[in-house]
Scaffold this motif. Structure first.
Motif, PDB file in Angstrom:
ATOM      1  N   ASN A 259       7.808   3.062  -9.754  1.00 36.81           N
ATOM      2  CA  ASN A 259       6.744   2.844 -10.733  1.00 36.81           C
ATOM      3  C   ASN A 259       5.381   2.749 -10.061  1.00 36.81           C
ATOM      4  N   GLU A 260       4.359   3.243 -10.768  1.00 34.64           N
ATOM      5  CA  GLU A 260       2.977   3.187 -10.292  1.00 34.64           C
ATOM      6  C   GLU A 260       2.158   2.308 -11.230  1.00 34.64           C
ATOM      7  N   PRO A 261       0.980   1.839 -10.788  1.00 34.34           N
ATOM      8  CA  PRO A 261       0.133   1.032 -11.679  1.00 34.34           C
ATOM      9  C   PRO A 261      -0.204   1.788 -12.961  1.00 34.34           C
ATOM     10  N   ALA A 262      -0.468   1.045 -14.011  1.00 33.86           N
ATOM     11  CA  ALA A 262      -0.704   1.649 -15.327  1.00 33.86           C
ATOM     12  C   ALA A 262      -1.880   2.615 -15.313  1.00 33.86           C
ATOM     13  N   ASN A 263      -2.903   2.343 -14.493  1.00 33.84           N
ATOM     14  CA  ASN A 263      -4.105   3.183 -14.479  1.00 33.84           C
ATOM     15  C   ASN A 263      -4.091   4.207 -13.350  1.00 33.84           C
ATOM     16  N   TRP A 264      -2.929   4.400 -12.736  1.00 34.06           N
ATOM     17  CA  TRP A 264      -2.873   5.271 -11.557  1.00 34.06           C
ATOM     18  C   TRP A 264      -3.237   6.715 -11.892  1.00 34.06           C
ATOM     19  N   SER A 265      -2.727   7.229 -12.996  1.00 32.10           N
ATOM     20  CA  SER A 265      -3.012   8.622 -13.338  1.00 32.10           C
ATOM     21  C   SER A 265      -4.509   8.828 -13.582  1.00 32.10           C
ATOM     22  N   GLN A 266      -5.187   7.823 -14.136  1.00 30.71           N
ATOM     23  CA  GLN A 266      -6.626   7.938 -14.353  1.00 30.71           C
ATOM     24  C   GLN A 266      -7.369   8.000 -13.027  1.00 30.71           C
ATOM     25  N   MET A 267      -7.022   7.115 -12.106  1.00 30.71           N
ATOM     26  CA  MET A 267      -7.702   7.109 -10.813  1.00 30.71           C
ATOM     27  C   MET A 267      -7.475   8.414 -10.058  1.00 30.71           C
ATOM     28  N   ASN A 268      -6.310   9.005 -10.253  1.00 28.10           N
ATOM     29  CA  ASN A 268      -5.988  10.253  -9.568  1.00 28.10           C
ATOM     30  C   ASN A 268      -6.766  11.442 -10.096  1.00 28.10           C
TER      31      ASN A 268
ATOM     32  N   PHE B 287      -2.891  -4.973  -2.792  1.00 30.26           N
ATOM     33  CA  PHE B 287      -2.346  -4.447  -1.541  1.00 30.26           C
ATOM     34  C   PHE B 287      -0.844  -4.244  -1.705  1.00 30.26           C
ATOM     35  N   PRO B 288      -0.290  -3.125  -1.238  1.00 28.82           N
ATOM     36  CA  PRO B 288       1.047  -2.713  -1.675  1.00 28.82           C
ATOM     37  C   PRO B 288       2.225  -3.253  -0.875  1.00 28.82           C
ATOM     38  N   ALA B 289       2.033  -4.184   0.037  1.00 29.10           N
ATOM     39  CA  ALA B 289       3.179  -4.615   0.846  1.00 29.10           C
ATOM     40  C   ALA B 289       3.102  -6.101   1.150  1.00 29.10           C
ATOM     41  N   SER B 290       4.272  -6.734   1.170  1.00 27.91           N
ATOM     42  CA  SER B 290       4.371  -8.123   1.623  1.00 27.91           C
ATOM     43  C   SER B 290       5.419  -8.264   2.718  1.00 27.91           C
ATOM     44  N   SER B 291       6.249  -7.257   2.875  1.00 23.34           N
ATOM     45  CA  SER B 291       7.208  -7.214   3.987  1.00 23.34           C
ATOM     46  C   SER B 291       7.019  -5.889   4.698  1.00 23.34           C
ATOM     47  N   TRP B 292       7.475  -5.807   5.924  1.00 23.66           N
ATOM     48  CA  TRP B 292       7.141  -4.670   6.775  1.00 23.66           C
ATOM     49  C   TRP B 292       8.352  -3.800   7.057  1.00 23.66           C
ATOM     50  N   SER B 293       9.100  -3.519   5.987  1.00 29.36           N
ATOM     51  CA  SER B 293      10.194  -2.560   6.041  1.00 29.36           C
ATOM     52  C   SER B 293      10.233  -1.823   4.710  1.00 29.36           C
ATOM     53  N   TYR B 294      10.971  -0.730   4.661  1.00 31.39           N
ATOM     54  CA  TYR B 294      11.007   0.053   3.429  1.00 31.39           C
ATOM     55  C   TYR B 294      12.330   0.815   3.343  1.00 31.39           C
ATOM     56  N   ARG B 295      12.643   1.241   2.143  1.00 34.18           N
ATOM     57  CA  ARG B 295      13.810   2.080   1.889  1.00 34.18           C
ATOM     58  C   ARG B 295      13.357   3.330   1.139  1.00 34.18           C
ATOM     59  N   LEU B 296      14.046   4.421   1.427  1.00 37.94           N
ATOM     60  CA  LEU B 296      13.726   5.666   0.743  1.00 37.94           C
ATOM     61  C   LEU B 296      14.351   5.729  -0.641  1.00 37.94           C
TER      62      LEU B 296
ATOM     63  N   VAL C 194      -4.335   2.599   3.911  1.00 39.35           N
ATOM     64  CA  VAL C 194      -4.614   1.542   2.942  1.00 39.35           C
ATOM     65  C   VAL C 194      -5.144   0.362   3.738  1.00 39.35           C
ATOM     66  N   VAL C 195      -6.418   0.023   3.519  1.00 38.36           N
ATOM     67  CA  VAL C 195      -7.123  -0.922   4.384  1.00 38.36           C
ATOM     68  C   VAL C 195      -7.622  -2.085   3.541  1.00 38.36           C
ATOM     69  N   GLN C 196      -7.228  -3.282   3.928  1.00 40.63           N
ATOM     70  CA  GLN C 196      -7.592  -4.453   3.140  1.00 40.63           C
ATOM     71  C   GLN C 196      -9.080  -4.766   3.223  1.00 40.63           C
ATOM     72  N   ASN C 197      -9.715  -4.372   4.327  1.00 34.21           N
ATOM     73  CA  ASN C 197     -11.150  -4.646   4.463  1.00 34.21           C
ATOM     74  C   ASN C 197     -11.924  -3.328   4.503  1.00 34.21           C
ATOM     75  N   ASP C 198     -12.388  -2.862   5.651  1.00 38.51           N
ATOM     76  CA  ASP C 198     -13.339  -1.751   5.719  1.00 38.51           C
ATOM     77  C   ASP C 198     -12.788  -0.544   6.466  1.00 38.51           C
ATOM     78  N   ILE C 199     -13.224   0.632   6.016  1.00 39.69           N
ATOM     79  CA  ILE C 199     -13.134   1.866   6.798  1.00 39.69           C
ATOM     80  C   ILE C 199     -14.563   2.272   7.135  1.00 39.69           C
ATOM     81  N   ARG C 200     -14.832   2.470   8.413  1.00 37.90           N
ATOM     82  CA  ARG C 200     -16.178   2.858   8.833  1.00 37.90           C
ATOM     83  C   ARG C 200     -16.101   4.049   9.779  1.00 37.90           C
ATOM     84  N   ILE C 201     -16.996   5.028   9.551  1.00 35.46           N
ATOM     85  CA  ILE C 201     -17.151   6.153  10.461  1.00 35.46           C
ATOM     86  C   ILE C 201     -18.404   5.877  11.267  1.00 35.46           C
TER      87      ILE C 201
ATOM     88  N   GLN D 140       2.634   3.599  -3.575  1.00 38.21           N
ATOM     89  CA  GLN D 140       3.929   3.015  -3.285  1.00 38.21           C
ATOM     90  C   GLN D 140       3.837   1.509  -3.077  1.00 38.21           C
ATOM     91  N   ASN D 141       4.599   0.759  -3.880  1.00 44.04           N
ATOM     92  CA  ASN D 141       4.841  -0.650  -3.587  1.00 44.04           C
ATOM     93  C   ASN D 141       5.978  -0.689  -2.586  1.00 44.04           C
TER      94      ASN D 141
END
Length: 656
Positions: free
Chosen positions: A76-85, A416-425, A516-523, A629-630
């Motif tokens: 499942n994706e957030p309710a507004n995901w298709s709009q943001m895309n 932010f999409p993660a609280s644990s640092w493992s995943y399953r396909l 996916v960055v909780q704070n800043d992306i800077r170039i 992805q959550n």
């Protein structure tokens, strides 16, 4: 689940054991299908039968099948995901959005913040924001009674008595500014000087209540009317105009001006507004006897939204200012009025206009000719009240960009999409550990997915990662915590998403976020970065102030709380520098021959300020979709129409 066994006893003599193991032993790293390894299962089913007369005698029959996941649905994706895309850039906070060229966002964009196009480059213009009507110039100083008569008749609504009085007084130059909304030039009623509309909007309601009276509106940023080159009579003059200010965003907005610059001694004559303490007043400049004098009204405050009749006179001994027929300023002045036949006269701005306006207008012309270097190329969705009217005009009127008004909102659309640092396909599938990387500086290194240990190439860290030269990352980078930052500081940097198998029956490719960055992306200054895929930052995405050799090309989508395209240092020149270059550009246009038609091209040739964007954000290919992805859930899920996951048989072997 995988990596488990299923066993059972059928009867007293017959039993079975079934094992499920991730992968396919027949695949090697050099195989084209090796990336399918984590989506394959080896199912080993062994049947046993014991001789009922001798329990020590047992036969077996084994079947080994390799099956491959047939993906049918994503998590499942957030309710507004298709709009943001739908957007190349989706910015969600009500924060200022600097948009300093050369940069470009292709495709639709969504902003909640106040857009500031080219805000950090010098505003060398003095634009008027509002409406101007009935401008007349006389070769003599009108008397106080004549000025009072013009003011009175200008306010009457029964008939066009103002025009009649002007005609009776005999102006040397006169522009009614009564053109229709489709006009491109301003016709003179006296003097023969045809005006050229540069961005200004004709056909708007004019002064007074006279039926069908029209005027010209100026956006307060780049609009003006070019009246050509002419001089005032040397013995005396009166300059008359009606105006209504929408705002005093530029407190020194020019109503009419003949000048080579913005300083006092660069003016031949000028009528403007000016800020005096916390008030706005009229101002008159005139060069006579070899020097320019400035007269600022000592009374007669100005306010937005009110029509004002201004007259400036010079009789050889005094300069005077009148507001609505009343004297509001006077100063001694003598000498013949000076002129220069090569200096133009403008309504609504100071000659030669603003370099920013010329640049943006020419970017639009270049786009129409086939080379589009505008900061946007498509529709912008934003709450109009959050951006100043002058900046909206730069985008809409000058650059020709469509803007849709949307509701104002300051809510955060994602978490932010993660609280644990493992995943399953997939449900029941193998659990993969994300790779933890320490904060710090990286160079000449890379990270790619390992189909057996980290098939999606997921990296995570807290703190700041600084990426220097020669770094290649294929996968997803998760920067966690309030200090989670991703800084790009080097060359030859490439980040891209890992491969995901397509959904069955679909021609579209789904990609997970690249960063996916909780704070800043800077170039940072001097960086040369290529980012493919979806980048998400919960605070700043910033192209920091730096030199013009700093580049970032993001092909995908950007979701960010704040967006900042800061200035290029080579472009941060003085007002006088930009003004002198614009004069030089205009002069070479008049010379004909091999003249360069567009100011951006001229600046690139003469000063090395290339118009080609250095920060580019482009939409992905049409067949690419991004999945939010959550990471606490498996990525692929059973389709609602299926009882479970679907699997395709790849190969089968029997070992009796």
């Amino acid at each position: 689940g995988v990596d488990a066994t299923l066993n059972g006893q059928l009867n007293a003599t017959d039993s079975y054991v079934v094992g499920y193991e991730t992968g396919d032993a027949s695949l090697t790293a050099s195989d084209e299908d090796y990336r399918w390894w984590p989506y394959r299962l080896t199912v080993t089913s062994t049947g046993y039968s014991v001789d009922p007369n001798n329990v020590n005698v047992r036969s077996s029959y084994q079947v080994v099948a390799v099956v491959q996941l047939s993906p049918r649905a994503l998590s499942n994706e957030p309710a507004n995901w298709s709009q943001m895309n739908n957007y190349t850039v989706y910015q969600w906070a009500n924060e200022n959005v600097p948009l300093n060229i050369p940069m470009q966002i292709s495709g639709p964009a969504h902003f909640q913040g106040s857009l500031l196009p080219c805000e950090d480059y010098p505003p060398d213009e003095k634009p008027f924001h509002g409406t101007i009507d009935d401008v007349a110039i006389y070769n003599r100083a009108l008397s106080p009674s004549e000025i009072e008569t013009l003011s009175i008749y200008g306010h009457l609504s029964s008939s066009d008595l103002l025009g009649l009085v002007h005609w009776l007084y005999g102006p040397s130059h006169w522009w009614r500014l009564n053109e229709s909304s489709t006009a491109t030039t301003i016709s003179p009623s006296a003097g023969g000087q045809v005006g050229k509309l540069v961005g200004a909007t004709p056909g708007v309601p004019g002064q007074g209540l006279v039926s069908n009276n029209r005027a010209v509106h100026f956006n307060g940023a780049t609009d003006h009317v070019e009246l050509g080159n002419f001089n005032l009579a040397s013995s005396g003059t009166s300059i008359c105009a009606w105006f209504k200010a929408d705002s005093f965003g530029n407190p020194e907005g020019r109503i009419i001006s003949k000048a080579t610059g913005i300083d006092e001694n660069e003016h031949f004559f000028m009528l403007s507004t000016v800020q005096s303490s916390n008030r706005y007043r009229l101002r008159f400049r005139l060069r006579a006897g070899g020097s320019t004098t400035t007269l600022t009204a000592s009374s007669g405050n100005l306010a937005p939204g009110a029509w004002v009749f201004v007259v400036a006179t010079y009789d050889g001994s005094h300069m005077r200012l009148y507001k609505d027929g009343v004297l509001v300023g006077s100063t001694s002045k003598s000498g013949g009025i000076n002129g220069n036949s090569t200096v133009p006269v403008f309504l609504g701005d100071n000659p030669p206009g603003g370099s920013r306006g010329q640049y943006l207008r020419d970017l639009r012309s270049m786009a129409a000719a086939g080379t589009d270097y505008r900061p946007f190329t498509s529709t912008i969705d934003l709450p109009r009240p959050n951006t100043q009217a002058t900046d909206l005009s730069l985008l809409e009127d000058v650059l020709g960009l469509p803007i849709n008004n949307i509701s104002s909102s300051n809510s955060v659309p994602l978490s932010f999409p993660a609280s644990s640092w493992s995943y399953r396909l997939y449900p029941g599938g193998k659990s993969y550990a994300m790779q933890s990387i320490p904060a710090g500086t990286y160079r000449n290194s890379g990270s790619t997915p390992d189909p057996q240990t980290n098939p999606l190439g997921v990296l995570y860290h807290s703190g700041r990662i600084t990426v220097e030269d020669g770094v290649y990352v294929e996968g997803s980078v998760l920067s966690t915590g309030n200090s989670g930052e991703l800084y790009f500081a080097g060359e030859n940097i490439h980040f891209k998403p890992a491969w995901l198998p397509p959904l069955a029956g679909s021609s579209e490719s789904y990609h997970l976020p690249t960063a996916v960055v909780q704070n800043d992306i800077r170039i940072l200054d001097g960086a040369n970065v290529r980012l493919d895929g979806l980048a998400v930052t919960f605070d700043d995405f910033e192209f920091v102030t730096g030199s013009a050799d700093t580049t970032c090309d993001l092909q995908g989508r950007l979701l960010t709380r704040k967006f900042k395209s800061q200035p290029r240092t080579e472009w941060q020149q003085s007002e006088s520098w930009y003004r002198s270059r614009l004069w030089a550009f205009r002069n070479q246009l008049g010379a004909g021959g091999s003249a360069v038609s567009y100011f951006p091209e001229w600046l690139a040739q003469q000063e090395g300020l290339a118009a080609e964007p250095k920060l580019t954000i482009r939409p992905p290919a049409s067949d690419i979709r991004y999945h939010w992805q959550n990471w606490n859930e498996p990525i692929f899920q059973p389709h609602p129409n299926d009882e479970g996951l679907r699997w395709d048989l790849i190969h089968w072997s029997v070992n009796p």
